[in-house]
Every structure is written in C-alpha cells, then in structure tokens.
Design a protein around this motif. Structure first.
Motif, PDB file in Angstrom:
ATOM      1  N   TYR A  36      54.624 -21.900  11.647  1.00  0.00           N
ATOM      2  CA  TYR A  36      53.214 -21.617  11.445  1.00  0.00           C
ATOM      3  C   TYR A  36      52.954 -21.495   9.950  1.00  0.00           C
ATOM      4  CZ  TYR A  36      52.670 -20.332  16.385  1.00  0.00           C
ATOM      5  OH  TYR A  36      52.624 -20.342  17.751  1.00  0.00           O
ATOM      6  N   GLY A  41      44.364 -13.406   4.766  1.00  0.00           N
ATOM      7  CA  GLY A  41      43.170 -13.022   5.508  1.00  0.00           C
ATOM      8  C   GLY A  41      42.903 -13.831   6.757  1.00  0.00           C
ATOM      9  N   LYS A  42      43.859 -14.667   7.145  1.00  0.00           N
ATOM     10  CA  LYS A  42      43.680 -15.509   8.337  1.00  0.00           C
ATOM     11  C   LYS A  42      44.853 -15.353   9.286  1.00  0.00           C
ATOM     12  CE  LYS A  42      40.750 -18.992   6.174  1.00  0.00           C
ATOM     13  NZ  LYS A  42      40.501 -20.453   6.008  1.00  0.00           N
ATOM     14  N   GLY A  43      44.643 -15.787  10.523  1.00  0.00           N
ATOM     15  CA  GLY A  43      45.720 -15.784  11.489  1.00  0.00           C
ATOM     16  C   GLY A  43      46.641 -16.972  11.288  1.00  0.00           C
ATOM     17  N   PRO A  44      47.835 -16.918  11.853  1.00  0.00           N
ATOM     18  CA  PRO A  44      48.766 -18.045  11.731  1.00  0.00           C
ATOM     19  C   PRO A  44      48.190 -19.318  12.343  1.00  0.00           C
ATOM     20  CG  PRO A  44      49.909 -16.075  12.494  1.00  0.00           C
ATOM     21  CD  PRO A  44      48.444 -15.776  12.556  1.00  0.00           C
ATOM     22  N   GLU A  45      48.434 -20.427  11.655  1.00  0.00           N
ATOM     23  CA  GLU A  45      47.989 -21.741  12.117  1.00  0.00           C
ATOM     24  C   GLU A  45      49.213 -22.533  12.552  1.00  0.00           C
ATOM     25  OE1 GLU A  45      46.128 -23.993   9.048  1.00  0.00           O
ATOM     26  OE2 GLU A  45      46.300 -25.882  10.126  1.00  0.00           O
TER      27      GLU A  45
ATOM     28  N   PHE B 105      46.406 -18.330  17.475  1.00  0.00           N
ATOM     29  CA  PHE B 105      46.029 -17.001  17.009  1.00  0.00           C
ATOM     30  C   PHE B 105      44.570 -16.932  16.576  1.00  0.00           C
ATOM     31  CE2 PHE B 105      50.032 -14.685  16.799  1.00  0.00           C
ATOM     32  CZ  PHE B 105      50.954 -15.708  16.922  1.00  0.00           C
ATOM     33  N   GLY B 106      44.012 -15.736  16.754  1.00  0.00           N
ATOM     34  CA  GLY B 106      42.738 -15.440  16.129  1.00  0.00           C
ATOM     35  C   GLY B 106      42.945 -15.178  14.648  1.00  0.00           C
ATOM     36  N   GLN B 107      41.847 -14.887  13.960  1.00  0.00           N
ATOM     37  CA  GLN B 107      41.927 -14.717  12.506  1.00  0.00           C
ATOM     38  C   GLN B 107      42.414 -13.331  12.111  1.00  0.00           C
ATOM     39  OE1 GLN B 107      39.179 -14.529  14.254  1.00  0.00           O
ATOM     40  NE2 GLN B 107      37.622 -13.291  13.268  1.00  0.00           N
ATOM     41  N   GLY B 108      42.542 -12.430  13.087  1.00  0.00           N
ATOM     42  CA  GLY B 108      43.095 -11.117  12.788  1.00  0.00           C
ATOM     43  C   GLY B 108      42.039 -10.077  12.458  1.00  0.00           C
TER      44      GLY B 108
END
Lengths: 112, 114
Positions: A36, A41-45, B105-108
């Motif tokens: 990933y 500031g973002k979720g794993p891609e 996943f969401g952005q958290g």
C-alpha cells in the motif's frame, strides 16, 4: 503469529535514483502479500497483491516481487510525487476473518 | 474497489469523553474492519464488524472501550470511550470483498485527546 518487518524505516532518494524497499515476513500459510501507499493525512491506497513466490507485479515506476521470506518494492527512476509511506501487509489462511498484519512502513522522500 | 467515507476526518477531544466515528461505503460489503495507526507503529486491527452479529475484537481491545455498531451492509461506527491522551491516534475503516483479498481503506480519522 504473523510478523512483518520493513526496512529501512526511511529512505531519501534523489530524483531518478532507483532503489528497493524490503518487506520480510513470517506467516503460517500465505494467502497474500499486499503493498500500500499512504500519503500524509490519508488512508492507505492499495498498490499490489502477490500470492506466490516468484510472482511479480508492475505499475508505472513500481515493481513488486515475492520470495518465500520477503518481498521487494523496486522503484525505478523515482519522482518527487512518489514520496509517501509504503506499507507491506500479509494475510494468512489461519483464522476466521481476513485479518491483515502490517509492517511499520517505509517513508520515502524523493528530492527534485 | 469502493468509496469509503469516514467522519469526522479529525477531532480534538477532552479526556474522559467519547467520540463516535462513522464509516460509510458506497456498496454492500460483508466485512468491515477498524484499525488504529499510532505514530511510528504498524496499523493494528481493533475489531472486525459483520452485519447482524457481534463484532470480533483482537487481543488488547475490548468492547467497553471500543463499542462497534454495524446496522447494515454499508455502514459502521466505532466509538472510542472514556478517552485518554493514549487514545490519540489515527483510526481507519477498511472493507474487503469476497471476490478478492485486497482491503480498501477510508481516509482515516485523526483523533487528539487533550
């Protein structure tokens, strides 16, 4: 218990300087190994899934490879936009759910 | 893949209070997961939430501290109860699909407890 160790913790590269990120793992029975990318500031891609030793996957400047003990994420001629934290995770066949075990990640910085 | 929306994206809370984090998915999924990401640490699974059944918690996490709801196939909430500064972390919602093992996943939610 599944374990994932990523190295190095941080990597600084010059633009165009190719390198590799390492993910060592121990798992009772590998269902899949995942890479990933995570930006601040973002979720794993999601990037790649590898299922068996010898398998390789490519996407733009990234290539992921897998052996029975480790995986490498090769970055060819990186650009500043490749700067991010790269996470490795494994999923095993044991257990009732789809639990992922993650490493701590490798923070990559690419200087222009 | 799926579009996963988390709310709030960040919050600053007083110790002793509780915060509920929402996770909305744009398609129906069987399993939803809640993770915690502390600075310098691995993503750690808190619990798995299946619709219509009690959530399954990982070692070190208990329902009284992290109650979870899963009222339907597209929505879940995680509550962080009686917060202390040690709960300051990023909380992430994740889903996967039966057709493939990848998790999305969401952005958290970045939580700071003061």
């Amino acid at each position: 218990e599944d374990q994932v160790t990523q190295s190095p913790e941080a990597l600084r590269l010059q633009e165009g300087e190719s390198s590799s990120l390492n993910c060592s793992y121990t798992v009772s029975g590998l269902r899949g190994l995942f890479w990933y990318r995570q930006d601040p500031g973002k979720g794993p891609e999601f990037l790649f899934t590898l299922y068996s030793a010898g398998e390789e996957k490519e996407k733009e400047r990234l290539k992921a490879t897998l052996t029975k003990k480790e995986s490498f994420l090769h970055i060819t001629a990186p650009k500043p936009e490749d700067s991010a934290t790269y996470l490795c995770a494994v999923q095993s066949y044991t257990g009732a759910n789809s639990k992922l075990t993650f490493g701590k990640g490798i923070t990559l910085s690419v200087r222009p | 893949s799926a579009v996963i929306s988390q709310k709030p994206s960040r919050d600053i809370c007083q110790r002793g209070t509780s915060l509920t984090i929402q996770c909305q998915v744009d398609s129906q999924v069987t399993m939803m997961f809640w993770y915690r990401q502390q600075p310098g640490q691995s993503l750690t699974l808190i619990a798995t939430a299946n619709q219509g059944s009690e959530a399954t918690y990982e070692s070190g996490f208990v329902i009284d501290k992290f109650p979870i709801s899963r009222p339907n196939l597209t929505f879940s909430t995680l509550t962080v109860s009686n917060m202390s500064p040690e709960d300051s972390s990023i909380y992430l919602c994740s889903v996967d699909f039966r057709s493939s093992p990848e998790a999305f996943f969401g952005q958290g939610t970045r939580l700071t407890v003061v």
